[in-house]
Design an enzyme around this catalytic site. Structure first.
Site: not given
Length: 651
Positions: A32-37, A40, A55, A149
Site C-alpha cells: 500500500l505504501g512505504r515510509g522511511g522506517m 505497509v 505495517k 504526530d
C-alpha cells in the site's frame, strides 16, 4: 538536538514480502505504501479471511532491544483505544525477526492527499473533519496517551452512508506514549513528530501532554482552510524557529472570504505556552464550529476542485520524513492521471512550444503557467535536457543553457553553451553543489576533448572549464552525496571533488559509455549501442560485470538501490537490481524521450516523457503503468527534490 545537524540516515526497508507470502498468519497481497522506517501491505488474515493493513518495520529496528520493547508496548496501549474515529489495531508483535502492526484496512484517502488535490477545503468540511479528529484525540488523552504526530497524512477519510459524508480515522497511534514520561526528543537525540505540525515543546525536550496534540490539530485546521501548513520556510531550522518564536499566522490573510472569528481560534490553538491553548481538542473543534456559525453538513463529493492549483507540499520533507513512523492505510484509488478504464485524460492546459512547466506528481497538473523561452535554431548536435537544483531550473537546448527562476516563475537568461557536442555523444547537465555542470564532446578548442562546462548559478557566468583531454567526449554527468561523476565516450568514469575540482578516482571500463546516474550507494553507467549497464560500488570502487539488456539504451535513472533503463526504440523501461538478475521490463510509448525517478517518503515513481505528448508513470510497488496526455511533444523531464515536483520541457 541542533537544528543545523543533518538528518539521521535510518536503515531502509525493501519490499521483500512478495504477494502470496504468508507472514505472521497474514497472506500478503500487495504494497500500500512505504515510509522511511516501514512498509505497509494489504494482507488477508488467513484464518479469519479478513482484509487488514500490516505495517512492517525495517529489520534493523528489531535488533534494538529497547526500541522493540517500546514499540510493542506502545502499540498494545494504542490497541486499547476503542473509538469510532481511531484506526483499530488488531495486533502488534514480532515475527521472523520483523516488528509489525496489523490494523484495519481503511478504504479511502487521507487529508494530506485531499488538500494536495483540491486545495483549501470548504469551511463545513474542514470543521467536520477537525471535530472527528478531536474526538479521537480526547479519547486517547483520557487514557493518558499523547499522539505526538497529528498531521494531515495521519487523518484518513472514508466515505460512509448514502450521503457520502466523510468518516474520519486518526491513524499512527504507534507513536503514542504515556504522558507522564514523554518528550519530543528520544534518548538518542532524535526528534519524534513532523516539523510542520510540531508544538514548541517538542523541540525543547519538555514534557508533552494533551496540549501538544491541540497545537498540532490547530496546524491541521489552518492547513484545511488555507491549503498550506502554517509556517512555510526554506529549511527545517527556519520552520522550528517559527514554531518557537513567531506568532500564529492569520488564516483570513490567505482567505479573506472566511470569518474573521477563525483567526483567534487558530491563534489560541497554536499558542506558544501550552497553558494558553484550549484545554481539550474538543474545545478547539467547538470554538471552530462557533466561529463559522451554523453550517450545513457537506458530502465528500461536494467540494469543487480548483481549476488552477497553487503549489502545496504538506509535511516536513527533511528531518521528519526520515524519522516519523508513517502508517499509510490507503485503498486503491483511480490514478489521478487516467480516466475510466485507465484511458489517458486530457490536461486542461496544453503546454506550449519552447517552454518548461512545473507539474504536480500526484495530479499531473501544471503548477502555474508554462515558462516560455525564446526559440533558437541549433548550430550543432544536441539533445534537450532539463535539471533542477542550485536555486533554479536549467534547460540545455539549442546550444544554450537557459536559466529559469521557479520562485518568480519566469525565464531568467540564456547562457551560451561554449562546450560543443560531438555526433554520437549526448550532452548532459546536473545542478548540484551550487554549480551547474554541463558535459561536452569538444571543449573551448577543437583539440580539447572531454570537457565539462561549469556555470555559476548566482551570476550565470562561466567558471573554469574542466578538461579531460585523453578520455574522448564527455557523455554524462551525475551527482552523489559528495562527488560529481562523469562518463566519457572512451569508457572512462571519473569521480570529481566538487570543491577542489580534483579527480579522486578514475575507472577504465573500456568500450563506449553514453550515460551515467547515481543510486543510494552505487554509480551506474550505460553503453548505448552494446545495450549494457555497469555498476560501480561508490564506497569500495568495485566494478561489477556488464549487465546485458539487449536493444539500445536512450536514458538511465536511479532510485533506491536500482537503475531504470529506457529503450526508446522498443518503447520499454527495464528495472535492474544490483546483480542484474530478474530484470523487469515495462512497456511505455514508442516515442519516449527521457526518464527520471521521483523519490518521496512514501514511494519511488519512474517517469517517462514521450514525443507524442504522453507522460508515463511507473509505480514499481503496485506494478502499474499509467499515462497522461499533456497535449505537446515532451522532450525532457527532471525531478525537483527541493520543491517535490516535476519539470517538463517542450522544445
Amino acid at each position: 538536538m541542533d537544528p543545523s545537524d543533518p538528518p539521521t540516515r535510518l536503515p531502509s526497508i525493501r519490499p521483500d514480502l512478495r504477494p502470496g507470502t504468508e507472514f505472521a498468519g497474514y497472506r500478503i497481497e500487495r504494497i500500500l505504501g512505504r515510509g522511511g522506517m516501514s512498509v505497509v501491505y494489504l494482507a488477508e488474515h488467513v484464518r479469519l479471511e479478513r482484509k487488514v493493513a500490516v505495517k512492517v518495520l525495517a529489520p534493523a529496528f528489531a535488533d534494538d532491544m529497547s526500541f522493540r520493547e517500546r514499540f510493542v508496548r506502545e502499540s498494545r496501549m494504542a490497541a486499547s483505544l476503542d473509538h469510532p474515529n481511531v484506526v483499530p489495531i488488531y495486533e502488534a508483535d514480532e515475527a521472523d525477526g520483523l516488528l509489525f502492526i496489523a490494523m484495519r484496512y481503511v478504504e479511502g484517502t487521507d487529508l494530506r492527499t485531499l488538500i494536495r488535490e483540491q486545495g483549501p477545503l470548504e469551511t463545513a468540511r474542514a470543521v467536520t473533519i477537525v471535530e472527528q479528529a478531536a474526538d479521537a484525540l480526547d479519547a486517547a488523552h483520557r487514557k493518558g496517551l499523547v499522539h505526538r504526530d497529528v498531521k494531515p497524512g495521519n487523518v484518513l477519510l472514508a466515505e460512509r452512508g448514502s450521503q457520502g459524508i466523510d468518516h474520519v480515522y486518526l491513524s499512527d497511534f504507534g507513536l503514542t506514549k504515556r504522558a507522564a514520561s514523554d518528550s519530543g526528543i528520544t534518548g538518542t537525540g532524535q526528534f519524534v513528530g513532523t516539523i510542520d505540525y510540531a508544538a514548541p515543546e517538542q523541540f525543547e525536550s519538555r514534557r508533552l501532554d494533551a496540549a501538544t496534540d491541540v497545537y498540532s490539530l490547530g496546524c491541521v485546521l489552518y492547513e484545511c482552510l488555507s491549503g498550506t501548513p502554517p509556517f512555510r520556510r526554506e529549511s527545517d531550522a527556519a520552520v522550528m524557529h517559527a514554531h518557537l518564536l513567531e506568532p500564529p499566522p492569520s488564516v483570513t490573510s490567505v482567505r479573506p472570504d472566511l470569518s474573521a472569528a477563525l483567526d483567534p481560534v487558530v491563534a489560541r490553538a497554536m499558542a506558544k505556552r501550552s497553558d494558553d491553548r484550549y484545554p481539550t481538542a474538543g474545545a478547539l473543534a467547538s470554538a471552530a464550529r462557533a466561529a463559522v456559525g451554523e453550517i450545513p453538513a457537506i458530502t465528500a463529493g461536494a467540494v469543487p476542485s480548483r481549476a488552477r492549483r497553487g503549489r502545496v507540499v504538506a509535511g516536513a520533507i527533511g528531518l521528519a520524513a526520515v524519522i516519523g513512523i508513517v502508517a499509510l492505510l490507503l485503498a486503491t484509488r483511480s490514478d489521478p492521471g487516467t480516466g475510466p478504464a485507465g484511458r489517458p485524460s486530457p490536461n486542461a492546459i496544453a503546454l506550449p512550444e519552447h517552454s518548461v512547466t512545473e507539474v504536480d506528481p500526484t495530479t499531473r497538473e501544471p503548477l502555474g503557467d508554462p515558462i516560455r523561452f525564446p526559440p533558437r535554431e541549433a548550430t550543432s548536435f544536441y539533445v534537450p535536457r532539463v535539471a533542477a537544483g542550485a536555486g533554479g531550473v536549467w534547460v540545455l537546448a539549442s546550444d544554450l543553457v537557459k536559466h529559469v527562476d521557479p520562485q518568480r516563475s519566469e525565464f531568467e537568461e540564456e547562457i551560451p553553451y561554449r562546450a560543443r557536442g560531438l555526433i554520437g555523444t549526448v550532452p548532459d547537465l546536473v545542478a548540484e553543489f551550487r554549480t551547474v555542470w554541463v558535459t561536452s564532446g569538444i571543449g573551448e578548442t577543437e583539440s580539447t576533448f572531454g570537457a565539462i562546462e561549469r556555470i555559476d548559478p548566482a551570476t550565470n557566468e562561466h567558471l573554469r572549464q574542466l578538461g579531460f583531454p585523453d578520455t574522448g567526449g564527455a557523455t554524462g554527468v551525475a551527482a552523489s552525496r559528495d562527488a560529481i561523476w562523469a562518463s566519457f565516450s572512451d569508457g572512462t568514469v571519473v569521480e570529481i571533488d566538487p570543491i577542489t575540482l580534483e579527480t579522486r578516482r578514475t575507472f577504465e571500463l573500456g568500450g563506449g559509455l553514453d550515460a551515467i546516474t547515481v543510486s543510494d550507494d552505487a554509480v551506474w553507467v550505460a553503453d548505448r549501442l552494446a545495450g549494457t549497464v555497469v555498476r560501480i560500488d561508490e564506497r569500495t570502487g568495485e566494478v561489477g560485470e556488464p549487465i546485458v539488456l539487449g536493444g539500445t539504451i536512450d536514458g538511465i535513472a536511479a532510485g533506491g538501490e536500482e537503475v531504470w533503463v529506457l529503450d526508446a526504440l522498443a518503447g520499454t523501461v527495464t528495472q535492474v537490481g544490483e546483480t542484474g538478475g530478474g530484470a523487469i521490463v515495462r512497456r511505455v510509448g514508442e516515442d519516449a524521450t527521457d526518464i527520471s525517478v521521483s523519490s518521496t517518503e512514501f514511494n519511488e515513481l519512474v517517469w517517462v516523457t514521450d514525443g507524442g505528448g504522453e507522460l508515463y508513470q511507473i509505480d514499481p510497488l503496485s506494478n502499474t503503468v499509467s499515462s497522461t496526455d499533456l497535449g505537446a511533444p515532451l522532450a525532457a523531464i527532471a525531478w525537483d527534490e527541493e520543491r517535490r515536483s516535476l519539470w517538463l520541457l517542450v522544445e
